[in-house]
Design an enzyme around this catalytic site. Structure first.
Site, short mmCIF file in Angstrom:
data_model
loop_
_atom_site.label_atom_id
_atom_site.label_comp_id
_atom_site.label_asym_id
_atom_site.label_seq_id
_atom_site.Cartn_x
_atom_site.Cartn_y
_atom_site.Cartn_z
N VAL A 168 -10.95 1.12 5.38
CA VAL A 168 -12.05 0.54 5.30
C VAL A 168 -12.25 0.46 3.83
CG1 VAL A 168 -14.22 0.26 5.55
CG2 VAL A 168 -12.97 1.10 7.57
N VAL A 221 0.97 -1.19 0.05
CA VAL A 221 0.04 -0.11 -0.01
C VAL A 221 0.91 1.20 0.10
CG1 VAL A 221 -1.70 1.26 1.48
CG2 VAL A 221 -2.05 -0.98 1.08
N ILE A 258 -12.55 2.57 -2.01
CA ILE A 258 -14.03 2.94 -2.26
C ILE A 258 -14.10 4.29 -0.90
CG2 ILE A 258 -16.59 2.70 -1.49
CD1 ILE A 258 -15.97 -0.28 -2.10
N GLY A 260 -10.49 -0.19 1.07
CA GLY A 260 -9.80 0.16 -0.03
C GLY A 260 -9.88 1.47 -0.86
N LYS A 282 -13.64 -3.53 10.07
CA LYS A 282 -14.29 -2.39 9.32
C LYS A 282 -15.62 -2.07 9.78
CE LYS A 282 -11.37 -4.24 5.33
NZ LYS A 282 -11.59 -5.21 4.29
N GLY A 340 -5.90 -3.85 -2.50
CA GLY A 340 -4.77 -3.75 -3.48
C GLY A 340 -3.83 -2.45 -3.38
N LYS A 359 -6.66 -0.70 9.77
CA LYS A 359 -8.04 -0.89 10.17
C LYS A 359 -8.04 -1.62 11.83
CE LYS A 359 -8.09 -5.58 7.63
NZ LYS A 359 -7.20 -5.24 7.04
N GLY A 385 -2.97 -14.87 -4.28
CA GLY A 385 -2.54 -13.88 -3.66
C GLY A 385 -3.91 -13.23 -3.00
#
Length: 429
Positions: free
Chosen positions: A133, A14, A137, A135, A206, A303, A106, A188
């Site tokens: 929370v 990340v 969105i 990713g 979350k 991701g 998180k 993965g």
């Protein structure tokens, strides 16, 4: 133009995604913020691990976190290490020293979020956590800002990409849980130890974060009742299709006059509901508010770049606040009472699969036991593939969880019931 210096704690997936977006979209970000955001330090344990990555001239690796936390030139600390011990210490120290913080952690926010937000407010700095929370969105700021004038009554979400991938694969290809889990690990999507995902713990963390914002309560991970997907069988998924449902692991938070209910569990979702169509590793959340009525948000839940995008969004927002000398404006707003509603009292319809004796009169006995618990039958399917036993799948009327537990005890007392194989909730349409 003001220069805002930031430090990254950790340089994993990340963090590298956020770093690359800051670099690749530099002109866009500068134009939209009127701030020159510079990553000047990256804290890592072993810089040699990242020797293949070319850093800008103004960026250096440091191996002592105090080189970040005690550096007065650092305006913002971006914590992307994970965990709840060392990471918490770093975030606390950063906030106490007047540094703004962005995190994607998180676990930390679910266990200590209200405390850390209070600490940020007391020190007049920002703490942002959009990436913690779902990713990419943009749900955290949406709840705080765009939906800030709504009384949120319900959140229903697919909050874990690993479990959604597994359940989607089982549904679409008729495969068993263990087979799909192995594939998810090879691709993965699932860790070598998938416990946090498949047992619902990741989704519960979350949900705790989102519920705290939505219901103005100090809600923590331990307030959420959790059930995972490890017992879901492909037989149940096939029956669910026949009844018009898809299986999903849902995080559900509701507020009624009875109190708050906070749960993560696998549930059958009516095929016509938007959440039923969310496939693969995608996430989605469905929100009900007294102003907007219903709204759904959908996208990549994890991701490098999707989550990095949320990190960068927070960095930009904090950078603008620094430029305007307006950090610390986000004040915690918690009501005093929490009032968690007992899980046994929550009402749902249920799917129950039984193995019973293949004899005349068994269905009548099943119906009689259900009537004793004031539960009616909405749908039933029976398969007689064996001379000595039959599979009976029943969809019940809406009733409290405690009634279903009593019903299962009643079924187990019947000599004609060989096994209660599955009990799965059904989400309201």
């Amino acid at each position: 133009m003001k220069v805002v210096k930031i430090a990254l704690l950790g340089f994993g997936t990340v963090s590298q995604g956020a770093f690359n977006l800051l670099k690749d979209n530099y002109e866009l970000i500068t134009n939209r913020t009127n701030v020159d955001v510079q990553v000047t330090k990256i804290f890592v344990r072993n810089p040699d691990k990242y020797s293949h990555i070319t850093l800008p001239a103004h960026t250096t690796y440091v191996t002592d976190v105090n080189d970040v936390l005690q550096d007065d030139s650092i305006d913002m600390v971006v914590e992307l290490m994970g965990g709840t011990t060392f990471a918490k210490d770093c975030v606390e120290q950063a906030l106490k020293s007047g540094k703004n913080v962005v995190t994607a952690n998180k676990d930390l926010m679910a266990e200590a979020g209200p405390y850390l937000l209070d600490l940020a407010s007391k020190n007049n700095v920002d703490l942002r956590f959009e990436a913690s929370v779902l990713g990419g969105i943009p749900i955290i700021r949406t709840l705080y800002d765009s939906l800030g004038g709504n009384k949120i009554t319900e959140l229903v979400g697919i909050m874990n990409g690993t479990t959604n991938f597994i359940l989607s694969k089982m549904t679409d290809e008729g495969l068993g849980y263990e087979e799909v889990l192995k594939e998810a690990q090879e691709l993965g999507y699932a860790e070598a130890d998938p416990t946090a995902d498949v047992e619902g713990l990741d989704a519960a963390r979350k949900l705790a974060i989102l519920a705290s914002i939505s219901f103005n309560r100090r809600i923590f991970f331990e307030d959420v009742t959790v059930e995972g997907i490890t017992k879901i069988d492909k037989t149940d998924i096939a029956y669910g299709k026949d009844f018009g449902y898809n299986i999903k692991l849902l995080g559900i938070a509701k507020e009624t006059n009875k109190g708050l209910s906070l749960n993560v569990y696998p549930a059958f979702v009516p095929i016509q509901h938007p959440l039923a169509a969310v496939r693969g590793s995608y996430n989605a959340i469905y929100i009900k508010g007294n102003g907007i009525d219903d709204a759904m948000f959908y996208g990549r839940g994890a991701g490098s770049l999707p989550t990095g995008s949320s990190v960068v969004s927070d960095i930009m927002e904090v950078a603008k606040n620094i430029d305007y000398n307006a950090t610390g404006r986000l004040k915690p707003f918690y009501f005093d009472q929490k009032n968690i509603y007992a899980p046994g009292k929550i009402e749902s319809s249920y799917y129950i699969r039984l193995v019973v004796d293949n004899k005349i009169g068994v269905l009548a006995k099943i119906a009689s036991k259900m009537a004793e618990q004031k539960i009616s039958v909405l749908s039933v399917a029976q398969r007689n593939d064996h001379p000595d036993k039959a599979i009976l799948a029943v969809v019940t009327s809406k009733c409290p969880r405690s009634y279903i537990l009593n019903l299962i005890d009643s079924f187990n007392s019947l000599r004609s019931v060989q096994k209660v194989s599955s009990v799965i909730r059904i989400m309201e349409d």
